[in-house]
Design an enzyme around this catalytic site. Structure first.
Site, PDB file in Angstrom:
ATOM      1  N   SER A   1       0.904  -1.175   0.136  1.00  0.00           N
ATOM      2  CA  SER A   1      -0.053  -0.054   0.030  1.00  0.00           C
ATOM      3  C   SER A   1       0.695   1.236   0.115  1.00  0.00           C
ATOM      4  O   SER A   1       0.447   2.483  -0.106  1.00  0.00           O
ATOM      5  CB  SER A   1      -0.982  -0.122   1.150  1.00  0.00           C
ATOM      6  OG  SER A   1      -0.130  -0.028   2.422  1.00  0.00           O
TER       7      SER A   1
ATOM      8  N   LYS B   1       0.580   4.550   6.617  1.00  0.00           N
ATOM      9  CA  LYS B   1       0.206   5.531   5.771  1.00  0.00           C
ATOM     10  C   LYS B   1       0.370   6.864   5.931  1.00  0.00           C
ATOM     11  O   LYS B   1       0.893   7.546   6.940  1.00  0.00           O
ATOM     12  CB  LYS B   1      -1.247   5.373   5.869  1.00  0.00           C
ATOM     13  CG  LYS B   1      -2.154   3.918   5.567  1.00  0.00           C
ATOM     14  CD  LYS B   1      -2.074   3.726   4.002  1.00  0.00           C
ATOM     15  CE  LYS B   1      -2.836   2.383   3.792  1.00  0.00           C
ATOM     16  NZ  LYS B   1      -2.213   1.001   4.676  1.00  0.00           N
TER      17      LYS B   1
END
Length: 229
Positions: A145, A183
């Site tokens: 990701s 993230k």
């Protein structure tokens, strides 16, 4: 490996330390199936014939633990010898970072229900020369990701522990009761957005309203390590 077997790291540690009596028959059976041996072999009651037809005698858990401790001690001695050797031939400025390096834990995962340095999380250790009065840990990244930010599956990220980060920082965050995620972090009056940076289009921004699940920042990613010895 523990996830593949469906057991905790603590269960595996019990087996390695010879505390197999504390494991249920079901968990012993899971470990045996994963390793392709019998439960009797794991308990030290029988030999095991490998794929080449050679009988393998069960390892003594105490000797295995002793061997692992010796390997860690030897690695530490080799590192110190390298530092000492450099100090003989190089100027102090070239060895300053090595001399100040200190050990930090490598965490395979972090879950909301356990302390950050719980035994179940720690899979090893690495070194960093970062010494700015902060606490640091390393986290083994799983998934793709953040691969467009240079963080690939299996990489280590060095994380400075702090509960507040700036918008746009790459952070380690726990959402509700889930495991930690890495993230880019953005916070507004209406909530928090965790933004992936990936070449895989299946990863979408994660948007959480203020009254949604609890968002807990564990730290800021300050370095990416691609190759750890």
């Amino acid at each position: 490996m523990c996830n593949s077997m469906g057991i905790s790291r603590g269960n595996l540690s019990d087996l390695k330390a010879g505390r197999s009596k504390s494991l249920s028959a079901e968990k012993l059976a899971k470990i045996a199936r994963f390793l392709g041996v019998t439960t009797d072999y794991l308990l030290g009651n029988a030999t095991h014939t490998n794929e080449y037809g050679v009988e393998v005698i069960p390892a003594d858990p105490a000797k295995v633990a002793e061997y692992e401790a010796e390997q860690m001690r030897a690695a530490s001695e080799r590192r110190q010898a390298a530092i000492d050797n450099l100090a003989k031939y190089k100027s102090p400025s070239m060895t300053e970072g090595l001399v100040k390096a200190h050990e930090i834990p490598i965490l395979g995962r972090i879950s909301a229900g356990l302390p950050i340095y719980a035994e179940e999380h720690v899979e090893g250790a690495t070194f960093t020369e970062l010494n700015t009065g902060y606490d640091y840990f390393a986290l083994r990244v799983s998934g793709d990701s953040m691969n467009s930010a240079g963080i690939s599956n299996g990489d280590l990220v060095i994380v400075r522990r702090q509960d507040i980060v700036d918008n746009g920082d790459i952070a380690v965050v726990i959402v509700g009761d889930d495991d930690a995620t890495v993230k880019r972090y953005y916070k507004t009056d209406s909530g928090v957005t965790l933004m992936p940076q990936s070449s895989n289009p299946s990863h979408a921004p994660q948007v959480y309203a203020r009254k949604g699940p609890r968002i807990r920042v564990l730290g800021k990613v300050v370095r990416i390590q691609k190759d750890v010895v």
